[in-house]
Design a protein around this motif. Structure first.
Motif, PDB file in Angstrom:
ATOM      1  N   CYS A 264       9.592  -1.217  25.427  1.00  0.00           N
ATOM      2  CA  CYS A 264       9.162  -0.468  24.240  1.00  0.00           C
ATOM      3  C   CYS A 264       7.764  -0.873  23.782  1.00  0.00           C
ATOM      4  N   SER A 265       7.287  -2.031  24.198  1.00  0.00           N
ATOM      5  CA  SER A 265       5.932  -2.429  23.816  1.00  0.00           C
ATOM      6  C   SER A 265       4.880  -1.556  24.484  1.00  0.00           C
ATOM      7  N   ALA A 266       5.300  -0.743  25.469  1.00  0.00           N
ATOM      8  CA  ALA A 266       4.360   0.180  26.118  1.00  0.00           C
ATOM      9  C   ALA A 266       3.984   1.342  25.190  1.00  0.00           C
ATOM     10  N   ILE A 267       4.765   1.554  24.129  1.00  0.00           N
ATOM     11  CA  ILE A 267       4.503   2.659  23.204  1.00  0.00           C
ATOM     12  C   ILE A 267       3.276   2.321  22.365  1.00  0.00           C
ATOM     13  N   ARG A 268       2.226   3.099  22.524  1.00  0.00           N
ATOM     14  CA  ARG A 268       0.983   2.875  21.788  1.00  0.00           C
ATOM     15  C   ARG A 268       0.477   4.147  21.097  1.00  0.00           C
ATOM     16  N   LYS A 269       0.994   5.307  21.508  1.00  0.00           N
ATOM     17  CA  LYS A 269       0.471   6.582  21.015  1.00  0.00           C
ATOM     18  C   LYS A 269       1.489   7.361  20.188  1.00  0.00           C
ATOM     19  N   THR A 270       2.652   6.765  19.935  1.00  0.00           N
ATOM     20  CA  THR A 270       3.717   7.447  19.190  1.00  0.00           C
ATOM     21  C   THR A 270       4.012   6.688  17.908  1.00  0.00           C
ATOM     22  N   ALA A 271       3.612   7.236  16.768  1.00  0.00           N
ATOM     23  CA  ALA A 271       3.897   6.597  15.484  1.00  0.00           C
ATOM     24  C   ALA A 271       5.407   6.495  15.285  1.00  0.00           C
ATOM     25  N   LEU A 272       5.841   5.430  14.639  1.00  0.00           N
ATOM     26  CA  LEU A 272       7.271   5.161  14.486  1.00  0.00           C
ATOM     27  C   LEU A 272       7.659   5.085  13.018  1.00  0.00           C
ATOM     28  N   MET A 273       8.664   5.874  12.653  1.00  0.00           N
ATOM     29  CA  MET A 273       9.248   5.794  11.316  1.00  0.00           C
ATOM     30  C   MET A 273      10.746   5.564  11.442  1.00  0.00           C
TER      31      MET A 273
ATOM     32  N   TYR B  99       6.279   2.956   9.956  1.00  0.00           N
ATOM     33  CA  TYR B  99       6.766   3.422   8.664  1.00  0.00           C
ATOM     34  C   TYR B  99       8.247   3.089   8.539  1.00  0.00           C
ATOM     35  N   TYR B 100       8.609   2.421   7.433  1.00  0.00           N
ATOM     36  CA  TYR B 100       9.992   1.986   7.246  1.00  0.00           C
ATOM     37  C   TYR B 100      10.451   2.381   5.853  1.00  0.00           C
ATOM     38  N   TYR B 101      11.565   3.096   5.788  1.00  0.00           N
ATOM     39  CA  TYR B 101      12.067   3.538   4.484  1.00  0.00           C
ATOM     40  C   TYR B 101      13.572   3.354   4.400  1.00  0.00           C
ATOM     41  N   VAL B 102      14.033   2.794   3.301  1.00  0.00           N
ATOM     42  CA  VAL B 102      15.462   2.665   3.005  1.00  0.00           C
ATOM     43  C   VAL B 102      15.757   3.513   1.776  1.00  0.00           C
TER      44      VAL B 102
ATOM     45  N   PRO C 137       3.141   8.222   0.603  1.00  0.00           N
ATOM     46  CA  PRO C 137       4.154   8.000  -0.437  1.00  0.00           C
ATOM     47  C   PRO C 137       5.405   7.325   0.090  1.00  0.00           C
ATOM     48  N   TYR C 138       5.253   6.304   0.916  1.00  0.00           N
ATOM     49  CA  TYR C 138       6.390   5.526   1.380  1.00  0.00           C
ATOM     50  C   TYR C 138       5.858   4.216   1.923  1.00  0.00           C
ATOM     51  N   HIS C 139       6.737   3.370   2.404  1.00  0.00           N
ATOM     52  CA  HIS C 139       6.342   2.040   2.813  1.00  0.00           C
ATOM     53  C   HIS C 139       5.917   1.980   4.266  1.00  0.00           C
ATOM     54  N   THR C 140       4.932   1.143   4.528  1.00  0.00           N
ATOM     55  CA  THR C 140       4.493   0.887   5.886  1.00  0.00           C
ATOM     56  C   THR C 140       4.835  -0.556   6.230  1.00  0.00           C
TER      57      THR C 140
ATOM     58  N   PRO D 277      -2.290   0.278  -6.163  1.00  0.00           N
ATOM     59  CA  PRO D 277      -3.751   0.261  -6.173  1.00  0.00           C
ATOM     60  C   PRO D 277      -4.301  -0.815  -5.257  1.00  0.00           C
ATOM     61  N   THR D 278      -5.518  -0.626  -4.789  1.00  0.00           N
ATOM     62  CA  THR D 278      -6.165  -1.575  -3.876  1.00  0.00           C
ATOM     63  C   THR D 278      -6.196  -2.960  -4.528  1.00  0.00           C
ATOM     64  N   GLY D 279      -5.788  -3.950  -3.756  1.00  0.00           N
ATOM     65  CA  GLY D 279      -5.807  -5.312  -4.246  1.00  0.00           C
ATOM     66  C   GLY D 279      -4.543  -5.723  -4.942  1.00  0.00           C
ATOM     67  N   ALA D 280      -3.642  -4.778  -5.211  1.00  0.00           N
ATOM     68  CA  ALA D 280      -2.391  -5.122  -5.870  1.00  0.00           C
ATOM     69  C   ALA D 280      -1.474  -5.860  -4.912  1.00  0.00           C
ATOM     70  N   ALA D 281      -0.591  -6.629  -5.434  1.00  0.00           N
ATOM     71  CA  ALA D 281       0.350  -7.372  -4.606  1.00  0.00           C
ATOM     72  C   ALA D 281       1.305  -6.397  -3.939  1.00  0.00           C
ATOM     73  N   PRO D 282       1.687  -6.663  -2.681  1.00  0.00           N
ATOM     74  CA  PRO D 282       2.611  -5.767  -1.983  1.00  0.00           C
ATOM     75  C   PRO D 282       3.949  -5.695  -2.687  1.00  0.00           C
ATOM     76  N   ASN D 283       4.544  -4.541  -2.604  1.00  0.00           N
ATOM     77  CA  ASN D 283       5.879  -4.351  -3.149  1.00  0.00           C
ATOM     78  C   ASN D 283       6.875  -4.862  -2.129  1.00  0.00           C
ATOM     79  N   GLY D 284       7.662  -5.857  -2.461  1.00  0.00           N
ATOM     80  CA  GLY D 284       8.576  -6.450  -1.495  1.00  0.00           C
ATOM     81  C   GLY D 284       9.836  -5.671  -1.290  1.00  0.00           C
ATOM     82  N   SER D 285      10.054  -4.621  -2.056  1.00  0.00           N
ATOM     83  CA  SER D 285      11.284  -3.833  -1.924  1.00  0.00           C
ATOM     84  C   SER D 285      11.193  -2.897  -0.757  1.00  0.00           C
ATOM     85  N   ALA D 286      12.266  -2.824   0.024  1.00  0.00           N
ATOM     86  CA  ALA D 286      12.317  -1.878   1.146  1.00  0.00           C
ATOM     87  C   ALA D 286      12.883  -0.539   0.719  1.00  0.00           C
ATOM     88  N   ALA D 287      13.306  -0.451  -0.506  1.00  0.00           N
ATOM     89  CA  ALA D 287      13.991   0.768  -0.927  1.00  0.00           C
ATOM     90  C   ALA D 287      13.061   1.804  -1.529  1.00  0.00           C
TER      91      ALA D 287
END
Length: 452
Positions: A335-344, A375-378, A424-427, A441-451
């Motif tokens: 699966c590490s061969a995947i370089r051109k297919t975005a994953l959500m 892209y990861y969304y719960v 409008p979702y988490h990366t 906003p730029t420079g803000a702390a990351p949101n640790g929630s996966a939801a």
């Protein structure tokens, strides 16, 4: 022997169901002066519940004849664009004479081959066809495939996906729901390793068992408790005569359905008790809602034995994909061969079939994808089916998938030279130390929630 017993039970129950329908028609008839009595209503309701629980449900229809595009009502026509032995590629063709020529993203929706028909994704389709050029895999009931047509296993599943993607051509976006998340990811890896020009632009995996060692559910534990020889001896049957697939070894749909029903027996029992009460009260809306759900839920199909057994062993027992040991026609899938297919990846917070983190594992395997294409969304508050149907699917999940697809499409069109667009979702970061909410906003702390 189980299959023959099941068939004989249906044969013997047929006259009983006929008597139940006849009795209901008599006691509920407007010509019956006692039809409005509580006693008569109870008898009619009991007969209807009995008949619904004991009859066989055939393959449902999608029944999608129109959609809304830009506020316009647009007719929709189903067409089979590619026929295979075990699957048809179905296209939902929108009438361009009404809405005009559109260049919406091509989406291949891969339905699960896990006992239910592709129509289980009806609400998924209804939402996606509004803004996508949609195709779906319509799997064939194995009991309807003659034995001389050959077998079907996990390798064939991967081959089918690759062929469908190649048929649709470059700039195709793949969405795999539940079980096909594994073969979809494998297919993308095979195409990437071969530098296939038709590699999908993006791949969305929804509630799929990529790594069932993470947060295992009761379903995962049951699959690991028994050796594969137990499954072969106890749940694999031969299709009985006079079905077209007579003699084919299958995992019968009724066994799969029994397992699902047993897992939530109390809930299903209460649902049918509620149906009885609503029939007596004459609550037509609730009765119709119950029937709509169970006519889909109780319609099941048989799976080819070789596909079922290979999936159980490869995915749920040996975990070959996350270990990097899965093979496709003698070639190791990387699966590490995947370089051109975005994953959500999309998961449900309360999923009791595919536990939290099992689908997310795909991000670890696709280690060479750019950080901004993970892209990861719960989705909070939903179980397994809520990931691809219901209100949360329409209002929370589908818009995020739509935005991701269009962002990736825009990036591919511009050659990846444009700056990253706010999403409008988490990366998911490749280092897995933080999940960033790009709405911050730029420079803000990351949101640790996966939801979200």
């Amino acid at each position: 022997m189980q299959y023959y017993t099941y068939e004989m039970a249906h044969v013997f129950m047929h006259p009983v169901r006929l008597m139940a329908r006849t009795l209901k028609a008599q006691v509920a008839s407007p010509l019956n002066p006692f039809a409005d009595l509580e006693f008569s209503k109870n008898i009619a309701a009991a007969c209807e519940v009995f008949e619904g629980m004991t009859r066989r449900y055939g393959k449902p229809e999608f029944g999608i004849t129109e959609t809304k595009v830009g506020g316009l009502t647009v007719p929709v026509r189903e067409e089979i664009v590619l026929k295979k032995t075990f699957c048809n590629l179905l296209h939902f063709d929108r009438d361009e004479t009404v809405v005009g020529k559109r260049y919406d993203p091509k989406v291949l929706l891969i339905a699960p081959m896990s006992g239910h028909y592709a129509t289980l994704l009806r609400s998924t389709v209804q939402e996606l066809i509004k803004e996508h050029n949609l195709y779906i895999t319509d799997w064939t009931d194995a009991r309807d495939v003659p034995l001389h047509e050959g077998g079907f296993d996990l390798n064939d599943f991967i081959d089918y996906i690759i062929e469908f993607i190649q048929y649709l051509g470059p700039n195709t976006h793949v969405i795999a729901v539940c079980q096909p998340a594994v073969p979809a990811l494998a297919a993308a890896a095979v195409m990437a390793a071969n530098d296939d020009p038709a590699q999908p632009s993006s791949m969305t995996l929804m509630g799929g068992p990529i790594d069932t060692r993470r947060n295992p559910t009761q379903v995962n534990k049951l699959a690991e408790e028994k050796p594969i020889s137990w499954f072969e001896s106890n749940v694999i049957n031969f299709v009985p005569f006079p079905n077209a697939g007579f003699g084919r070894r299958v995992y019968p749909g009724f066994i799969q359905l029994t397992g699902f029903m047993t897992m939530n027996l109390e809930r299903h029992t209460q649902a049918h008790m509620k149906l009885f009460e609503n029939l007596v009260k004459g609550d037509c809306d609730s009765v119709n809602a119950h029937k709509t759900f169970y006519e889909e839920y109780l319609a099941v199909m048989d799976l080819p034995a070789e596909f079922y057994l290979q999936t159980v062993k490869t995915v749920f027992q040996d975990h070959l994909l996350p270990k990097g040991e899965i093979m496709h026609h003698g070639q190791r899938i990387d699966c590490s061969a995947i370089r051109k297919t975005a994953l959500m990846t999309v998961e449900g917070e309360r999923d009791d079939i595919c536990g939290l983190g099992q689908t997310e594992a795909a991000h670890d395997l696709c280690s060479n994808l750019p950080i901004d294409e993970h892209y990861y969304y719960v989705q909070p508050g939903v179980g397994h089916y809520g990931v691809f149907s219901g209100t949360r699917w329409r209002t929370e999940i589908a818009p995020r998938i739509r935005e991701m697809i269009r962002t990736v499409q825009f990036k591919r069109r511009t050659g990846g030279t444009e700056t990253r667009m706010p999403l409008p979702y988490h990366t998911l970061h490749a280092d897995r130390e933080a999940i960033v909410d790009w709405r911050a906003p730029t420079g803000a702390a990351p949101n640790g929630s996966a939801a979200g």
